[in-house]
Write a protein that holds these residues in place. Structure first.
Motif, PDB file in Angstrom:
ATOM      1  N   ALA A   1       0.825  -1.207   0.000  1.00 38.93           N
ATOM      2  CA  ALA A   1       0.000   0.000   0.000  1.00 38.93           C
ATOM      3  C   ALA A   1       0.862   1.260   0.000  1.00 38.93           C
ATOM      4  CB  ALA A   1      -0.938  -0.001   1.209  1.00 38.93           C
ATOM      5  N   MET A   2       2.167   1.070   0.088  1.00 42.29           N
ATOM      6  CA  MET A   2       3.148   2.156   0.059  1.00 42.29           C
ATOM      7  C   MET A   2       2.945   3.125   1.222  1.00 42.29           C
ATOM      8  SD  MET A   2       3.295   2.526  -4.090  1.00 42.29           S
ATOM      9  CE  MET A   2       4.955   3.137  -4.335  1.00 42.29           C
ATOM     10  N   VAL A   3       2.545   2.581   2.360  1.00 41.61           N
ATOM     11  CA  VAL A   3       2.302   3.378   3.560  1.00 41.61           C
ATOM     12  C   VAL A   3       3.541   4.176   3.985  1.00 41.61           C
ATOM     13  CG1 VAL A   3       1.753   3.212   6.032  1.00 41.61           C
ATOM     14  CG2 VAL A   3       0.398   1.939   4.359  1.00 41.61           C
ATOM     15  N   PRO A   4       4.746   3.569   3.971  1.00 45.95           N
ATOM     16  CA  PRO A   4       5.911   4.351   4.401  1.00 45.95           C
ATOM     17  C   PRO A   4       6.139   5.624   3.583  1.00 45.95           C
ATOM     18  CG  PRO A   4       6.461   2.018   4.369  1.00 45.95           C
ATOM     19  CD  PRO A   4       5.106   2.166   3.720  1.00 45.95           C
ATOM     20  N   LEU A   5       5.752   5.608   2.318  1.00 47.84           N
ATOM     21  CA  LEU A   5       5.943   6.802   1.476  1.00 47.84           C
ATOM     22  C   LEU A   5       4.951   7.902   1.810  1.00 47.84           C
ATOM     23  CD1 LEU A   5       6.653   5.182  -2.010  1.00 47.84           C
ATOM     24  CD2 LEU A   5       8.263   5.878  -0.238  1.00 47.84           C
ATOM     25  N   ARG A   6       3.863   7.539   2.471  1.00 47.32           N
ATOM     26  CA  ARG A   6       2.830   8.522   2.823  1.00 47.32           C
ATOM     27  C   ARG A   6       3.058   9.114   4.230  1.00 47.32           C
ATOM     28  NH1 ARG A   6      -0.867   7.449  -1.284  1.00 47.32           N
ATOM     29  NH2 ARG A   6      -0.846   5.303  -2.002  1.00 47.32           N
ATOM     30  N   GLN A   7       3.970   8.509   4.986  1.00 48.52           N
ATOM     31  CA  GLN A   7       4.244   9.012   6.328  1.00 48.52           C
ATOM     32  C   GLN A   7       5.019  10.319   6.241  1.00 48.52           C
ATOM     33  OE1 GLN A   7       6.257   5.617   7.991  1.00 48.52           O
ATOM     34  NE2 GLN A   7       4.350   4.654   8.647  1.00 48.52           N
ATOM     35  N   ALA A   8       4.900  11.104   7.290  1.00 47.46           N
ATOM     36  CA  ALA A   8       5.536  12.424   7.307  1.00 47.46           C
ATOM     37  C   ALA A   8       7.056  12.299   7.302  1.00 47.46           C
ATOM     38  CB  ALA A   8       5.075  13.202   8.533  1.00 47.46           C
ATOM     39  N   PRO A   9       7.706  13.110   6.543  1.00 44.39           N
ATOM     40  CA  PRO A   9       7.166  13.923   5.459  1.00 44.39           C
ATOM     41  C   PRO A   9       6.846  13.028   4.255  1.00 44.39           C
ATOM     42  CG  PRO A   9       9.551  14.161   5.501  1.00 44.39           C
ATOM     43  CD  PRO A   9       9.175  13.251   6.648  1.00 44.39           C
ATOM     44  N   PRO A  10       5.673  13.214   3.679  1.00 40.61           N
ATOM     45  CA  PRO A  10       5.275  12.349   2.558  1.00 40.61           C
ATOM     46  C   PRO A  10       6.197  12.543   1.355  1.00 40.61           C
ATOM     47  CG  PRO A  10       3.707  14.138   2.839  1.00 40.61           C
ATOM     48  CD  PRO A  10       4.670  14.228   3.981  1.00 40.61           C
TER      49      PRO A  10
ATOM     50  N   MET B   1       4.987   6.837  -8.545  1.00 45.47           N
ATOM     51  CA  MET B   1       4.888   5.416  -8.206  1.00 45.47           C
ATOM     52  C   MET B   1       3.759   5.130  -7.235  1.00 45.47           C
ATOM     53  SD  MET B   1       8.751   3.861  -8.000  1.00 45.47           S
ATOM     54  CE  MET B   1       8.973   4.528  -6.383  1.00 45.47           C
ATOM     55  N   LEU B   2       3.269   6.143  -6.514  1.00 46.44           N
ATOM     56  CA  LEU B   2       2.170   5.931  -5.570  1.00 46.44           C
ATOM     57  C   LEU B   2       0.920   5.369  -6.254  1.00 46.44           C
ATOM     58  CD1 LEU B   2       2.529   9.054  -3.256  1.00 46.44           C
ATOM     59  CD2 LEU B   2       2.923   6.657  -2.636  1.00 46.44           C
ATOM     60  N   ALA B   3       0.820   5.557  -7.560  1.00 46.84           N
ATOM     61  CA  ALA B   3      -0.312   5.000  -8.302  1.00 46.84           C
ATOM     62  C   ALA B   3      -0.278   3.469  -8.309  1.00 46.84           C
ATOM     63  CB  ALA B   3      -0.316   5.533  -9.738  1.00 46.84           C
ATOM     64  N   ARG B   4       0.863   2.883  -7.985  1.00 49.98           N
ATOM     65  CA  ARG B   4       0.999   1.422  -7.946  1.00 49.98           C
ATOM     66  C   ARG B   4       0.476   0.809  -6.651  1.00 49.98           C
ATOM     67  NH1 ARG B   4       7.340   0.953  -9.757  1.00 49.98           N
ATOM     68  NH2 ARG B   4       7.104   1.860 -11.830  1.00 49.98           N
ATOM     69  N   ALA B   5       0.187   1.627  -5.682  1.00 52.62           N
ATOM     70  CA  ALA B   5      -0.208   1.122  -4.361  1.00 52.62           C
ATOM     71  C   ALA B   5      -1.415   0.197  -4.454  1.00 52.62           C
ATOM     72  CB  ALA B   5      -0.510   2.289  -3.425  1.00 52.62           C
ATOM     73  N   LEU B   6      -1.336  -0.912  -3.729  1.00 51.11           N
ATOM     74  CA  LEU B   6      -2.434  -1.871  -3.639  1.00 51.11           C
ATOM     75  C   LEU B   6      -2.874  -1.947  -2.185  1.00 51.11           C
ATOM     76  CD1 LEU B   6      -1.070  -4.750  -5.899  1.00 51.11           C
ATOM     77  CD2 LEU B   6      -2.744  -2.989  -6.505  1.00 51.11           C
ATOM     78  N   THR B   7      -4.125  -1.588  -1.935  1.00 56.19           N
ATOM     79  CA  THR B   7      -4.618  -1.507  -0.556  1.00 56.19           C
ATOM     80  C   THR B   7      -5.521  -2.667  -0.159  1.00 56.19           C
ATOM     81  OG1 THR B   7      -6.446  -0.111  -1.282  1.00 56.19           O
ATOM     82  CG2 THR B   7      -4.439   1.015  -0.536  1.00 56.19           C
TER      83      THR B   7
ATOM     84  N   TRP C   1       9.003  -2.785  -6.919  1.00 56.62           N
ATOM     85  CA  TRP C   1       7.802  -2.260  -7.561  1.00 56.62           C
ATOM     86  C   TRP C   1       7.101  -1.227  -6.669  1.00 56.62           C
ATOM     87  CZ3 TRP C   1       5.943  -2.010 -12.244  1.00 56.62           C
ATOM     88  CH2 TRP C   1       4.614  -1.658 -12.439  1.00 56.62           C
ATOM     89  N   PHE C   2       7.070  -1.515  -5.352  1.00 50.58           N
ATOM     90  CA  PHE C   2       6.355  -0.637  -4.428  1.00 50.58           C
ATOM     91  C   PHE C   2       7.268   0.374  -3.736  1.00 50.58           C
ATOM     92  CE2 PHE C   2       3.562  -4.412  -4.664  1.00 50.58           C
ATOM     93  CZ  PHE C   2       2.460  -3.792  -5.207  1.00 50.58           C
ATOM     94  N   GLY C   3       8.466   0.567  -4.256  1.00 52.11           N
ATOM     95  CA  GLY C   3       9.351   1.636  -3.801  1.00 52.11           C
ATOM     96  C   GLY C   3       9.884   1.478  -2.386  1.00 52.11           C
ATOM     97  N   TYR C   4      10.130   0.250  -1.948  1.00 53.29           N
ATOM     98  CA  TYR C   4      10.555   0.091  -0.558  1.00 53.29           C
ATOM     99  C   TYR C   4      11.981   0.549  -0.306  1.00 53.29           C
ATOM    100  CZ  TYR C   4      12.936  -4.612  -0.778  1.00 53.29           C
ATOM    101  OH  TYR C   4      13.770  -5.674  -1.005  1.00 53.29           O
TER     102      TYR C   4
END
Length: 161
Positions: free
Chosen positions: A45-54, A59-65, A128-131
């Motif tokens: 879901a790419m949660v770490p990329l959304r944490q502050a500061p986002p 690539m966020l369009a690839r997120a699967l929730t 793929w999910f930018g980890y």
């Protein structure tokens, strides 16, 4: 002690250690499936990329929730881990109690192949999910494990004598 015996001891220690590691990893994922699925899900879901500061990235369009997809991804990893565990312990049996290294090698190679498959699944999924952006420690762990599996393959397959 001769070289052949010392090599057999080294290969046996590696095979047993690898089998135990695989077993513990599988037990952990089975015992805490929901928690592990949550960790996989956070990456997917790419949660770490959304944490502050986002971090704003296309690539966020690839997120699967979808929790169902998260569980499915973990189930694939667990299935590969199960194959690896069964093959590794079969290889250990042949190496230590059975017909010897020639009979053990195909099983230990299968275990290494299954381990490499689940590690690549994690590496490629993570890529793929930018980890690598916020979970670089996890990526490095996966890379080190790939190196370990590759070196183990060499240890078990190179003829030293």
């Amino acid at each position: 002690m001769d070289t052949h015996t010392s090599l057999m001891i080294f290969q046996a220690v590696h095979a047993l250690g690898f089998s135990l590691w695989l077993s513990i990893a599988l037990i952990n994922n089975l015992h805490t499936f929901a928690g592990s699925a949550g960790a996989v899900g956070a990456t997917m879901a790419m949660v770490p990329l959304r944490q502050a500061p986002p971090i704003e990235t296309p690539m966020l369009a690839r997120a699967l929730t979808s929790p169902a997809l998260h569980r499915l991804a973990l189930a694939l990893i667990v299935a590969l881990q199960g194959i690896a565990v069964l093959a590794a312990w079969t290889g250990c049996y042949f190496l230590l109690l059975g017909a010897g290294p020639e009979a053990a090698r195909p099983w230990l190679n299968l275990a290494s192949s299954a381990a490499l498959a689940f590690l690549f699944a994690m590496l490629l999924g993570g890529l793929w999910f930018g980890y690598w952006i916020r979970q670089e420690g996890l990526q490095l762990t996966h890379l080190v494990l790939v190196v370990w599996v590759l070196l183990g393959f060499v240890i078990l397959n190179v003829r030293w004598m």
